[in-house]
Scaffold this active site. Structure first.
Site: not given
Ligand code: NAI
Length: 246
Positions: A12, A158, A156, A154, A63, A89, A187, A15
């Site tokens: 991930g 995490k 569950a 989500y 993934v 991530n 975030i 971005r």
């Molecule tokens: P985002 O949606 O901006 O980025 C996630 C990235 O993962 C994207 O580039 C997406 O294309 C990629 N992705 C999605 N499914 C995929 C797959 N099956 N295989 C490979 N890549 C895949 O999300 P963000 O906010 O940057 O989140 C990143 C991590 O942080 C996630 O695990 C999210 O659950 C976690 N997180 C985010 C929070 C927030 O407030 N934004 C809070 C707590 C955790």
């Protein structure tokens, strides 16, 4: 915080928080394998890093699919020779109240967030065990600890990532591999951009530091856990949430 000669695979990484993590590791001179399902975004991100003198390449993989992840690790190792750092991530949300949650919504989130993390740890463990070294950081969430209405799937997934982190830490510790989790709070990214104004305001009322976090706030914690300074830390969950969970 030198990562000279280290290869970091960030799922991930195209971005959001993943890209910020790539930035932090690149600042310490790591070589980057940017992994994502978004081919064009991942390639643009990798090209941007290369334009700044960083060795970086985009790899497209889902993934959630073990065969795809095994192919991914073969490709990254063929290209860069090894994987020293794995950051799990990649994550998605499909929010709904339990009563309304569709089977596909449950399955999709568990498949990417939990099984995807397992798949990558499994694929990374062989080369890391052979190298008798490695750093794995899994991105969990405060929601995996606190729960959150509308996020049964989500939260569950995490919470599962936290259990998986501790088990992997125990299984891999004797070979010098550390496995930790970072649990971000609220975030500002594309993922939280989908929240309603009311949900955003509700979050801010429960954050003692009274602001949303930035991807860089999370990335700096990940960089620490990947560094030599964190050599004696494993199986831990580091909260980066402005004090939301204490
Ligand atoms: P985002 O949606 O901006 O980025 C996630 C990235 O993962 C994207 O580039 C997406 O294309 C990629 N992705 C999605 N499914 C995929 C797959 N099956 N295989 C490979 N890549 C895949 O999300 P963000 O906010 O940057 O989140 C990143 C991590 O942080 C996630 O695990 C999210 O659950 C976690 N997180 C985010 C929070 C927030 O407030 N934004 C809070 C707590 C955790």
């Amino acid at each position: 915080m030198g990562f000279e000669g280290k290869v970091a695979l960030i799922t991930g990484g195209a971005r959001g928080i993943g890209r910020a993590i790539a930035d932090e590791l690149a600042a310490g001179s790591a070589t980057l394998a940017i992994v994502d399902v978004l081919k064009d975004v991942a390639e643009a991100t990798a090209a941007d890093f290369r334009s700044r003198g960083v060795t970086a390449e985009a790899f497209v993989a889902n993934v959630a699919n073990l065969a795809d992840v095994e192919r991914l690790f073969d490709e990254v190792i063929a290209r860069f020779g090894k994987v020293d750092i794995l950051v799990n991530n990649a994550g998605i949300t499909r929010d709904n109240l339990i009563m309304r949650m569709k089977e596909e919504e449950w399955d999709a989130v568990i498949a990417v967030n939990l099984k995807g993390t397992f798949n990558c740890i499994k694929a990374a463990s062989r080369p890391m065990l052979k190298a008798r070294a490695g750093r794995i950081v899994n991105i969990a969430s405060v929601v995996g600890v606190m729960g959150n209405a509308g996020q049964a799937n989500y939260s569950a997934s995490k919470a599962g990532v936290i259990g998986l982190t501790k088990t992997a830490a125990k299984e891999l510790a004797s070979r010098g591999i550390t496995v930790n989790a970072v649990a971000p709070g609220y975030i500002q990214t594309d993922m939280t951009g989908k929240l309603t104004d009311a949900a955003r305001e509700a979050f801010l009322t429960v954050i003692p530091l009274a602001r949303a976090g930035t991807p860089a706030d999370v990335a700096r914690a990940v960089r620490f856990l990947c560094s030599d300074d964190a050599a004696y830390i494993t199986g831990q969950v580091l909260h980066v949430d402005g004090g939301m969970v204490m």
